[in-house]
Design an enzyme around this catalytic site. Structure first.
Site, short mmCIF file in Angstrom:
data_model
loop_
_atom_site.label_atom_id
_atom_site.label_comp_id
_atom_site.label_asym_id
_atom_site.label_seq_id
_atom_site.Cartn_x
_atom_site.Cartn_y
_atom_site.Cartn_z
CE1 TYR A 1 26.61 -5.21 57.59
CE2 TYR A 1 27.61 -3.16 56.86
CZ TYR A 1 27.06 -3.92 57.87
OH TYR A 1 26.94 -3.42 59.13
N GLY A 2 29.39 -6.54 51.33
CA GLY A 2 29.33 -7.21 50.03
C GLY A 2 29.88 -6.33 48.93
CE LYS A 3 31.72 -10.22 45.38
NZ LYS A 3 32.96 -11.00 45.23
CB VAL A 4 27.67 -3.03 43.32
CG1 VAL A 4 26.86 -2.81 42.05
CG2 VAL A 4 26.84 -2.64 44.53
CG ASP B 1 23.38 6.33 54.95
OD1 ASP B 1 23.96 7.32 55.45
OD2 ASP B 1 23.99 5.38 54.44
CG LEU C 1 29.93 -1.85 38.61
CD1 LEU C 1 28.44 -1.68 38.40
CD2 LEU C 1 30.72 -1.04 37.60
N GLY C 2 31.87 -1.89 42.84
CA GLY C 2 32.10 -1.34 44.17
C GLY C 2 32.15 -2.45 45.20
CE LYS C 3 35.93 -7.00 48.74
NZ LYS C 3 37.20 -7.71 48.41
N GLY C 4 32.18 -3.17 49.68
CA GLY C 4 32.06 -2.64 51.03
C GLY C 4 32.12 -3.76 52.05
#
Length: 428
Positions: free
Chosen positions: A71-74, A181, A66-69
């Site tokens: 530090y990791g992902k969802v 944030d 679903l998402g990636k950044g």
């Protein structure tokens, strides 16, 4: 069931029989701000002892990312045994310390009883390479995906968002925490009318009073005291930091633009705002603020007070629900475009930041318990159609809009995305 010596923590069964994990139950309403440090330390300690390592694919079918950044992902996953769908926040062990992971998990769980804060079901574990915890699912992405550049979102939707985010932030402050944030990307929506939104991502959250030694959050939503903070002096985390970001979000929702890029004297938009506030010329705002109806300019002055000691609580918005929040536009085509955004149920396609050049990187607890109760009662009254039915969480998820083209300036930024479903709110 295991009971700790303190009366605020008990250990319950895991969320599902098929997946080992950590599950705890906390009487968060009994915990005041003065207890938050001990409470979080206790949760982190217990969660650490119960954290098990498993093979994720043995217990869950990974449907999609679903998402990636950084530090990791969802991941969107389905429990193999029960068929239940859920979001898994997966953090890279190379980039994330065990304590940081457990602290974020503990804060998410600690606050998850609130209807406008991300649901965290208490399941956490590790794999060979990742720390993992489970969240509720969200079908409609984040608030940023609904904001039309130079338009914003409809007035009623903006008011609904303000009431719900305010309620979440008051709850967080009451528990002695600061989110750090607050931005549209961290507000998840569950319908196009914004009758249900929830605050997510506690990766940067801190206990009230903790000394911050590095700029944290997203630049365009960062309070001026954070923008000018020096490493040697540091800055105490206070709810006023979240209040400032909340005020900026409301401006973005109403206009589709940022009021400034960075809250420093070198920024012309911010400098004009400071001059306006300093001279108390409420009826003669800068051009940027002339788009805001006169009836709510005082609301912004209080939320965005330059002196943090004079900044209002987020509940200030409740005083202005009967006022007009958006100026009527003579451009009927623009107005129709805005209405269609809600009526057709189609989210805005990503492609532009909220304003032309954005940089999305970046305490108020009452001593009178009766006053706190009155504030929370007012918020509950405004959120008149709250419901915790999560039956929709089993539906197929809509992919979260990709924002890779939006210019970003990393500071202390955790851009993982979280997905969940939540309650509804209506504005009478």
């Amino acid at each position: 069931m295991v009971e700790c010596t303190s009366n605020w923590l008990t250990v319950c069964q895991p969320m599902t029989a098929s997946a080992p994990g950590v599950a705890v139950k906390v009487d968060i309403m009994a915990a005041g701000p003065q207890e938050v440090d001990d409470l979080l330390d206790g949760l982190v300690s217990f969660s650490s002892h119960g954290l098990q390592q498993i093979d994720l694919k043995e217990y869950f079918h990974i449907i999609k990312e679903l998402g990636k950044g950084g530090y990791g992902k969802v991941l969107l996953v389905k429990d193999i045994k029960t068929g239940q769908r859920m979001a898994m926040k997966v953090l890279d062990k190379v980039r994330t310390s065990r304590r940081s992971f457990l602290l974020e998990f503990s804060m998410a769980f600690f606050l998850s009883s609130h209807p406008n804060i991300i649901g965290c079901n208490g399941t956490a574990f590790t794999t060979n390479d990742y720390f993992v915890f489970a969240l509720e699912l969200a079908p409609a992405g984040d608030l940023l995906s609904l904001i039309l550049p130079e338009v914003g979102i409809p007035e009623d939707a903006a008011k609904r968002c303000a009431v719900q985010i305010s309620s979440a932030l008051e709850f967080i402050a009451e528990k002695g925490l600061v989110h750090m944030d607050i931005k549209p990307e961290n507000v998840l929506v569950f319908d196009q009318e914004c009758r249900c939104v929830k605050l997510t991502d506690f990766g940067l959250a801190r206990a009230k009073g903790a000394v911050i030694r590095a700029k944290a959050g997203s630049v365009s939503y960062m309070a001026p005291e954070m923008c000018v903070m020096t490493l040697s002096e540091g800055l105490a985390a206070e709810a006023t930091l979240d209040v400032w970001a909340f005020g900026v979000i409301i401006y973005c929702l109403l206009t589709g633009e940022f009021p400034w890029q960075v809250a420093i004297s070198d920024d012309e938009g911010y400098k004009r705002f400071v001059d306006w506030q300093t001279n108390s010329q409420v009826d003669n705002p800068p051009v940027t603020w002339s788009k805001i109806p006169t009836g709510i300019l005082k609301m912004f002055s209080d939320l965005l007070a330059i002196d943090r000691s004079k900044r209002s609580q987020t509940t200030e918005v409740l005083k202005y629900m009967s006022e007009s929040w958006k100026e009527e536009t003579p451009d009927s085509a623009t107005k129709q475009e805005e209405e269609n955004l809600i009526q057709t149920g189609s989210a805005v396609q990503p492609g532009e930041p909220v304003c032309e050049s954005s940089h999305p990187e970046t305490e108020r607890n009452s001593d009178n318990s009766q006053s706190n109760a009155s504030v929370m009662s007012s918020l509950s009254s405004m959120s008149c159609l709250l419901s915790t039915d999560t039956s929709e969480s089993q539906c197929e998820m809509t992919p979260h809009p990709q924002k890779g083209h939006v210019p970003e300036t990393p500071i202390m930024y955790d851009d993982e995305m979280s997905f969940h479903v939540g309650a509804e709110v209506d504005i009478g």
